[in-house]
Write a protein that holds these residues in place. Structure first.
Motif, PDB file in Angstrom:
ATOM      1  N   TYR A 255       0.580  -1.163  -0.095  1.00  0.00           N
ATOM      2  CA  TYR A 255      -0.289   0.151  -0.084  1.00  0.00           C
ATOM      3  C   TYR A 255       0.448   1.125   0.125  1.00  0.00           C
ATOM      4  O   TYR A 255       0.553   2.402  -1.228  1.00  0.00           O
ATOM      5  CB  TYR A 255      -0.839  -0.073   1.323  1.00  0.00           C
ATOM      6  N   LEU A 256       1.967   1.705   0.529  1.00  0.00           N
ATOM      7  CA  LEU A 256       2.880   2.901   1.066  1.00  0.00           C
ATOM      8  C   LEU A 256       3.469   2.807   0.056  1.00  0.00           C
ATOM      9  O   LEU A 256       3.985   4.011  -1.043  1.00  0.00           O
ATOM     10  CB  LEU A 256       3.389   2.524   1.770  1.00  0.00           C
ATOM     11  N   LEU A 257       4.426   1.205  -0.729  1.00  0.00           N
ATOM     12  CA  LEU A 257       4.473   1.539  -2.052  1.00  0.00           C
ATOM     13  C   LEU A 257       4.087   2.080  -3.058  1.00  0.00           C
ATOM     14  O   LEU A 257       5.100   3.196  -4.119  1.00  0.00           O
ATOM     15  CB  LEU A 257       5.399   0.002  -2.649  1.00  0.00           C
ATOM     16  N   HIS A 258       2.547   1.501  -3.376  1.00  0.00           N
ATOM     17  CA  HIS A 258       2.040   2.110  -4.024  1.00  0.00           C
ATOM     18  C   HIS A 258       1.810   3.484  -4.247  1.00  0.00           C
ATOM     19  O   HIS A 258       1.900   4.180  -4.894  1.00  0.00           O
ATOM     20  CB  HIS A 258       0.740   0.468  -4.413  1.00  0.00           C
ATOM     21  N   ILE A 259       1.484   4.025  -3.344  1.00  0.00           N
ATOM     22  CA  ILE A 259       1.471   5.426  -2.898  1.00  0.00           C
ATOM     23  C   ILE A 259       2.879   6.095  -3.288  1.00  0.00           C
ATOM     24  O   ILE A 259       2.729   7.041  -4.447  1.00  0.00           O
ATOM     25  CB  ILE A 259       1.480   5.457  -1.850  1.00  0.00           C
ATOM     26  N   LEU A 260       4.329   5.913  -2.876  1.00  0.00           N
ATOM     27  CA  LEU A 260       5.140   6.276  -3.347  1.00  0.00           C
ATOM     28  C   LEU A 260       5.337   6.485  -4.971  1.00  0.00           C
ATOM     29  O   LEU A 260       6.070   7.287  -5.072  1.00  0.00           O
ATOM     30  CB  LEU A 260       6.135   5.403  -2.993  1.00  0.00           C
ATOM     31  N   LEU A 261       5.251   5.274  -5.244  1.00  0.00           N
ATOM     32  CA  LEU A 261       5.263   5.157  -7.136  1.00  0.00           C
ATOM     33  C   LEU A 261       4.044   5.985  -7.657  1.00  0.00           C
ATOM     34  O   LEU A 261       4.760   6.614  -8.382  1.00  0.00           O
ATOM     35  CB  LEU A 261       4.647   3.634  -7.766  1.00  0.00           C
ATOM     36  N   LEU A 262       2.847   6.380  -7.616  1.00  0.00           N
ATOM     37  CA  LEU A 262       2.251   7.244  -7.797  1.00  0.00           C
ATOM     38  C   LEU A 262       2.424   8.059  -7.534  1.00  0.00           C
ATOM     39  O   LEU A 262       2.141   8.726  -8.838  1.00  0.00           O
ATOM     40  CB  LEU A 262       0.842   7.186  -7.402  1.00  0.00           C
TER      41      LEU A 262
ATOM     42  N   ILE B 272       1.669  10.840   7.278  1.00  0.00           N
ATOM     43  CA  ILE B 272       0.666  11.762   6.965  1.00  0.00           C
ATOM     44  C   ILE B 272       1.944  13.498   7.218  1.00  0.00           C
ATOM     45  O   ILE B 272       1.426  14.725   6.310  1.00  0.00           O
ATOM     46  CB  ILE B 272       0.071  12.615   8.415  1.00  0.00           C
ATOM     47  N   GLY B 273       3.201  12.903   7.664  1.00  0.00           N
ATOM     48  CA  GLY B 273       3.941  14.708   7.425  1.00  0.00           C
ATOM     49  C   GLY B 273       4.242  14.702   6.040  1.00  0.00           C
ATOM     50  O   GLY B 273       4.611  15.734   5.643  1.00  0.00           O
ATOM     51  N   HIS B 274       5.195  13.935   5.706  1.00  0.00           N
ATOM     52  CA  HIS B 274       6.061  13.649   4.581  1.00  0.00           C
ATOM     53  C   HIS B 274       5.328  13.385   3.177  1.00  0.00           C
ATOM     54  O   HIS B 274       5.459  14.339   2.521  1.00  0.00           O
ATOM     55  CB  HIS B 274       6.965  12.829   4.375  1.00  0.00           C
ATOM     56  N   LEU B 275       3.982  12.678   3.086  1.00  0.00           N
ATOM     57  CA  LEU B 275       3.261  12.577   1.946  1.00  0.00           C
ATOM     58  C   LEU B 275       1.657  13.239   1.756  1.00  0.00           C
ATOM     59  O   LEU B 275       1.556  13.795   1.196  1.00  0.00           O
ATOM     60  CB  LEU B 275       2.921  11.445   2.023  1.00  0.00           C
ATOM     61  N   LYS B 276       1.399  14.227   3.101  1.00  0.00           N
ATOM     62  CA  LYS B 276       0.414  14.914   3.404  1.00  0.00           C
ATOM     63  C   LYS B 276       0.346  16.404   3.481  1.00  0.00           C
ATOM     64  O   LYS B 276      -0.099  17.062   3.475  1.00  0.00           O
ATOM     65  CB  LYS B 276      -0.728  14.418   4.058  1.00  0.00           C
ATOM     66  N   GLY B 277       1.249  16.535   4.397  1.00  0.00           N
ATOM     67  CA  GLY B 277       2.118  17.726   4.485  1.00  0.00           C
ATOM     68  C   GLY B 277       0.938  18.985   5.421  1.00  0.00           C
ATOM     69  O   GLY B 277       0.921  19.127   5.218  1.00  0.00           O
ATOM     70  N   ALA B 278       0.426  17.932   6.885  1.00  0.00           N
ATOM     71  CA  ALA B 278       0.017  18.084   8.418  1.00  0.00           C
ATOM     72  C   ALA B 278       0.920  17.585   8.773  1.00  0.00           C
ATOM     73  O   ALA B 278       1.128  17.009   9.041  1.00  0.00           O
ATOM     74  CB  ALA B 278      -1.294  17.727   7.752  1.00  0.00           C
ATOM     75  N   PRO B 279       0.940  17.951  10.377  1.00  0.00           N
ATOM     76  CA  PRO B 279       1.553  17.241  11.364  1.00  0.00           C
ATOM     77  C   PRO B 279       0.342  16.484  11.899  1.00  0.00           C
ATOM     78  O   PRO B 279      -0.603  16.095  12.233  1.00  0.00           O
ATOM     79  CB  PRO B 279       1.485  18.306  11.767  1.00  0.00           C
TER      80      PRO B 279
END
Length: 179
Positions: free
Chosen positions: A51-58, A117-124
């Motif tokens: 799941y995390l890898l597919h998010i990073l790949l997209l 949330i911090g690095h992929l979404k930009g929220a604390p």
């Protein structure tokens, strides 16, 4: 929630659930035991890794689209669709980590929650925790649940619900309109 279970009331003790059906309770306990025995309550770590890898790949595919094809209309729209998908998927992934439901220890859940949330979404993560605790404390209560707190401006749920709530002076969303 076993750590919070103090015990059951004795049958002769007063209960807040006078209509509690013992047969139904026993059936739910049997169902829970079956679900736990089948291992359905254990998170599949491989699933969450993929799941995390597919998010990073997209995410990488979206940025590569702009880098390779430029910022004309078609690559821009494709990039927007990819990044929207990334944000939605990352939102649900951070939700699972935020609920501490992936790993057996809260340390790993917190670590990956902060990353997603911090690095992929930009929220604390602290902001999400603050808002989500309020949501679970008062779900669907106007002016108390931040998930529906934008009621007057956005998501007013049509013209029927606000009028109905106003006439009846209700502060809680009627559950028959939740869908």
């Amino acid at each position: 929630m076993n750590s919070l279970l103090i015990g059951e009331l004795a049958p002769e003790q007063p209960s807040f659930e006078p209509t509690k059906n013992k047969a139904l309770t026993d059936e739910f306990r049997e169902l829970r035991a079956t679900v736990e025995r089948m291992g359905l309550m254990k998170a599949n770590h491989l699933f969450f890794l993929v799941y995390l890898l597919h998010i990073l790949l997209l995410d990488v595919a979206a940025w590569l689209t702009l880098w390779i094809f430029g910022t004309s209309l078609v690559p821009f729209i494709l990039c927007a669709v990819l990044l929207s998908t990334v944000q939605a998927q990352a939102g649900w992934l951070q939700h699972d980590f935020g609920h501490l439901s992936v790993f057996g220890t809260s340390t790993w859940n917190h670590l990956l929650h902060h990353f997603v949330i911090g690095h992929l979404k930009g929220a604390p993560a602290s902001w999400w925790n603050h808002m989500h605790f309020q949501h679970h404390a008062k779900p669907n209560c106007f002016r108390k649940d931040p998930d529906i707190n934008m009621h007057p401006l956005f998501f007013a749920l049509g013209k029927v619900l606000p009028v109905e709530l106003g006439r009846e002076k209700k502060k809680h969303m009627p559950y028959n309109h939740q869908h």
